[in-house]
Motif scaffolding. Structure first.
Motif, PDB file in Angstrom:
ATOM      1  N   GLU A 329       0.906  -1.300   0.338  1.00  0.00           N
ATOM      2  CA  GLU A 329      -0.283  -0.240   0.254  1.00  0.00           C
ATOM      3  C   GLU A 329       0.579   0.423   0.007  1.00  0.00           C
ATOM      4  N   ALA A 330       1.781   0.899   0.884  1.00  0.00           N
ATOM      5  CA  ALA A 330       3.021   2.335   0.951  1.00  0.00           C
ATOM      6  C   ALA A 330       3.682   2.581  -0.439  1.00  0.00           C
ATOM      7  N   LEU A 331       3.645   1.682  -1.172  1.00  0.00           N
ATOM      8  CA  LEU A 331       4.847   1.366  -2.701  1.00  0.00           C
ATOM      9  C   LEU A 331       3.956   1.593  -3.266  1.00  0.00           C
ATOM     10  N   ARG A 332       2.629   1.481  -3.023  1.00  0.00           N
ATOM     11  CA  ARG A 332       1.929   2.386  -4.360  1.00  0.00           C
ATOM     12  C   ARG A 332       1.512   3.370  -4.393  1.00  0.00           C
ATOM     13  N   ARG A 333       1.066   4.031  -2.922  1.00  0.00           N
ATOM     14  CA  ARG A 333       0.778   5.287  -2.551  1.00  0.00           C
ATOM     15  C   ARG A 333       2.274   6.086  -3.347  1.00  0.00           C
ATOM     16  N   GLU A 334       3.715   6.336  -2.256  1.00  0.00           N
ATOM     17  CA  GLU A 334       4.787   6.682  -2.454  1.00  0.00           C
ATOM     18  C   GLU A 334       5.221   7.007  -4.193  1.00  0.00           C
ATOM     19  N   LEU A 335       5.115   5.828  -4.562  1.00  0.00           N
ATOM     20  CA  LEU A 335       6.528   5.702  -5.725  1.00  0.00           C
ATOM     21  C   LEU A 335       6.153   6.256  -7.161  1.00  0.00           C
ATOM     22  N   PRO A 336       4.514   6.537  -7.180  1.00  0.00           N
ATOM     23  CA  PRO A 336       4.578   7.200  -8.437  1.00  0.00           C
ATOM     24  C   PRO A 336       4.914   9.354  -8.632  1.00  0.00           C
ATOM     25  N   GLY A 337       5.066   9.609  -7.325  1.00  0.00           N
ATOM     26  CA  GLY A 337       5.488  10.719  -6.220  1.00  0.00           C
ATOM     27  C   GLY A 337       6.889  11.104  -7.103  1.00  0.00           C
ATOM     28  N   ALA A 338       7.891   9.619  -6.453  1.00  0.00           N
ATOM     29  CA  ALA A 338       9.161   9.631  -6.045  1.00  0.00           C
ATOM     30  C   ALA A 338       9.411   9.840  -7.501  1.00  0.00           C
ATOM     31  N   TYR A 339       8.899   8.757  -8.735  1.00  0.00           N
ATOM     32  CA  TYR A 339       9.440   8.704  -9.660  1.00  0.00           C
ATOM     33  C   TYR A 339       9.151   9.726 -10.580  1.00  0.00           C
ATOM     34  N   GLY A 340       8.166  10.550 -10.347  1.00  0.00           N
ATOM     35  CA  GLY A 340       7.632  11.704 -11.172  1.00  0.00           C
ATOM     36  C   GLY A 340       8.189  12.542 -10.683  1.00  0.00           C
ATOM     37  N   GLU A 341       8.572  13.126 -10.022  1.00  0.00           N
ATOM     38  CA  GLU A 341       9.518  13.878  -9.790  1.00  0.00           C
ATOM     39  C   GLU A 341      11.156  13.345 -10.295  1.00  0.00           C
ATOM     40  N   LEU A 342      11.832  12.751 -10.190  1.00  0.00           N
ATOM     41  CA  LEU A 342      13.108  12.057 -11.045  1.00  0.00           C
ATOM     42  C   LEU A 342      13.198  12.291 -12.594  1.00  0.00           C
ATOM     43  N   ARG A 343      11.364  11.690 -13.062  1.00  0.00           N
ATOM     44  CA  ARG A 343      11.053  12.569 -15.072  1.00  0.00           C
ATOM     45  C   ARG A 343      11.599  13.614 -14.634  1.00  0.00           C
ATOM     46  N   ARG A 344      10.237  14.314 -13.609  1.00  0.00           N
ATOM     47  CA  ARG A 344      10.759  15.864 -14.224  1.00  0.00           C
ATOM     48  C   ARG A 344      12.188  16.723 -14.044  1.00  0.00           C
ATOM     49  N   ALA A 345      13.173  15.882 -13.590  1.00  0.00           N
ATOM     50  CA  ALA A 345      14.062  16.306 -13.143  1.00  0.00           C
ATOM     51  C   ALA A 345      14.871  16.486 -14.372  1.00  0.00           C
ATOM     52  N   ALA A 346      14.486  14.664 -15.141  1.00  0.00           N
ATOM     53  CA  ALA A 346      15.564  13.783 -16.497  1.00  0.00           C
ATOM     54  C   ALA A 346      14.973  15.161 -17.419  1.00  0.00           C
ATOM     55  N   ASP A 347      13.417  15.411 -18.070  1.00  0.00           N
ATOM     56  CA  ASP A 347      13.259  15.917 -18.645  1.00  0.00           C
ATOM     57  C   ASP A 347      13.258  17.796 -19.000  1.00  0.00           C
ATOM     58  N   ALA A 348      14.105  18.139 -17.968  1.00  0.00           N
ATOM     59  CA  ALA A 348      14.322  19.845 -17.866  1.00  0.00           C
ATOM     60  C   ALA A 348      16.270  19.052 -17.848  1.00  0.00           C
TER      61      ALA A 348
END
Length: 522
Positions: A329-348
């Motif tokens: 439950e914690a992994l499904r809740r928290e992973l999208p936000g953390a990966y989204g932060e990684l993706r935003r940094a990479a895209d920039a």
């Protein structure tokens, strides 16, 4: 003698084994062979010819080479990975009478580093008098350190193969203490002030003797040390070690526990790739990008802690299974936000010309160089080689196949894009593993009669991690070989640095390799 160039594929693995048998090899079956791999026992006089056959077959690469002194004479083992047709491993083993064996690195260049290590640890060396570098034993007080066998009669060269610094070039010594938080590593940089003419490494400043410490321990006792052979790949090297012990003992982890391991392995890949991105930003002087990448890294480490109770995922792997199940439950809740932060940094970053310009055409390796040196992981995949130890792995990756991400240019930017693609693939796989069901469960290791040897592997963030474990009848370790991905890929670092780079490119190339010195100091 020159290195063998691989010919067209010689056929299935069984056909290759028959060719080894024709040379006088004997396929070993049952408890006398290594479980988890095909073992072929060779006579000393057929070792060189067999190595020619294996090194000259397309789709076969030398994954490791090590020695064992359990018998009256040392035994030399070569681990060959089959990356085509039928993925898996072949182990050739040969007893070495006397102090010399054929110069195998003349046939398979990937063997050279192991030839140096074997000479330090067991006192046997390739014939022909080829200069051997120091690898793990320092030139000062090296005789005080314990070895796995007999120390060499003559010590290896104190530093490296001789080279000449001429003209306007000069040698710039850098390290072993480089900056806070970075492992001890000495660069010998030959430069004219800008261009890197030559580079060599001293890796012997860090010596821990992990393999020596594992002897005599039970497998449950040893896992603590094994996963610390390379702490940033604790899950991968722990999984490889546990899989080797499980193969030797003849047990298989429960499927739900295997999926637990796979979830942890992909989380390990995610945070390592985020850390590599932060290191690339630091090396290129991009402080804003570094801050963004480190925010993503911190969020991923917090996901690890929420999911498994440890930021760096220690203590999850146990022989036979897994010690704890992920908090799904914690992994499904928290992973999208953390990966989204990684993706935003990479895209920039990929839209920042000053960043991309420093990465493109920097630290180039070709597919042929990667093949010759036996490189693995993102470093090899960035040259176009689809090498991934998750492909021949039974268990969760057989049920949920991985899409291997590759690139073609072999430069720093190619390695960066491979890591980004792998991060996305890790998120996809984690979801599938959670949907399949995870658990903290294990199959018990037999207390008695567990004697045998086994090979295990896992795909770490740095590439294929291998382990070979031999157990006595009481289930205690007589020899353990740990080969993290870093131990393979450091041998490609100096080649990448020499490929028309300037002095300030070196930290960028090192960040893109994202290796550890600990992975060499076993």
């Amino acid at each position: 003698m020159t290195a063998v160039e691989p010919r067209a594929a010689a056929g299935a693995r069984e056909q290759l084994i028959r060719r080894l048998n024709d040379l006088g090899g004997l396929r070993v079956r049952g408890r006398d062979g290594t479980q988890g791999a095909v073992t072929v026992r060779l006579l000393a006089e057929s070792l060189e010819a067999a190595t020619h056959v294996l090194a000259g077959t397309a789709g076969i690469r030398l994954a490791d080479m090590f020695a064992d002194s359990a018998g009256d004479v040392p035994t030399l083992r070569l681990v060959w990975a089959c990356d085509a047709d039928e993925p898996g491993y072949i182990i050739t083993e040969c007893e070495i009478e006397g102090e010399q064996y054929p110069p195998l690195s003349d046939i398979a260049p990937a063997a050279f580093v192991e030839e140096c290590e074997i000479y330090e640890q067991f006192g046997i060396r390739p014939a022909g008098g080829k200069p051997l570098n120091r690898l793990m034993l320092p030139p000062h007080d090296g005789t005080e350190l314990p070895t796995l066998g007999h120390q060499p009669v003559q010590p290896p060269a104190e530093v490296h193969a001789p080279h000449t610094v001429g003209g306007q070039a000069f040698e710039f010594p850098f390290g072993p203490v480089r900056q806070v938080g970075v492992e001890s590593l000495y660069y010998g940089l030959v430069t004219s002030g800008e261009e890197v003419v030559d580079l060599y490494l001293f890796t012997w400043h860090k010596h821990r003797g992990v393999e020596w410490r594992l002897r005599g321990k039970s497998v449950p006792e040893a896992i603590f040390l094994a996963e610390r052979a390379e702490g940033l790949s604790a899950v991968a090297i722990g999984w490889a070690f546990a899989a080797a012990a499980e193969a030797a003992a003849g047990i298989t982890p429960p499927p739900a526990a295997a999926r637990t391991r796979a979830v942890a392995l992909e989380l390990e890949r995610l945070y390592n790739h985020a850390a590599a991105m932060a290191a690339l930003c630091q090396a290129t002087g991009l402080s804003v990008g570094q801050a963004a990448a480190e925010i993503a890294l911190e969020q991923l480490l917090r996901v690890n802690a929420a999911t498994f109770g440890h930021r760096y995922l220690f203590g999850i792997i146990e022989p036979g299974g897994a010690t704890r199940a992920p908090d799904a439950e914690a992994l499904r809740r928290e992973l999208p936000g953390a990966y989204g932060e990684l993706r935003r940094a990479a895209d920039a970053l990929v839209c920042t010309n000053s960043f991309v310009d420093r990465l493109e055409a920097c630290g180039i390796l070709t597919a042929e160089q990667a093949r010759r040196l036996g490189l693995v992981g993102p470093v090899a995949r960035a040259t176009g080689l689809a090498i991934d130890a998750r492909r021949p792995a039974p268990g969760p990756y057989a049920d949920h196949p991985v899409s291997v991400v590759t690139a073609a240019d072999g430069d720093v930017f190619a390695r960066f894009t491979v890591m980004l693609g792998e991060a996305a693939e890790s998120v996809r796989l984690i979801t599938q593993f959670l949907d399949g069901g995870t658990a903290a469960d294990h199959a018990a290791l037999p207390v008695k009669g567990a004697g045998g040897a086994g090979l295990g592997w896992a795909e770490s963030p740095r590439g294929e991690a291998l382990a070979w474990v031999s157990l006595d009848e009481d289930g205690r370790i007589t020899r353990a070989r740990l080969r993290p991905g870093s131990a393979r890929n450091w041998r490609g670092f100096d080649d990448a640095c020499r490929s028309q780079n300037v002095f300030t490119d070196i930290p960028i190339i090192e960040a893109s390799f994202w290796l550890t010195v600990a992975g060499m100091a076993r």
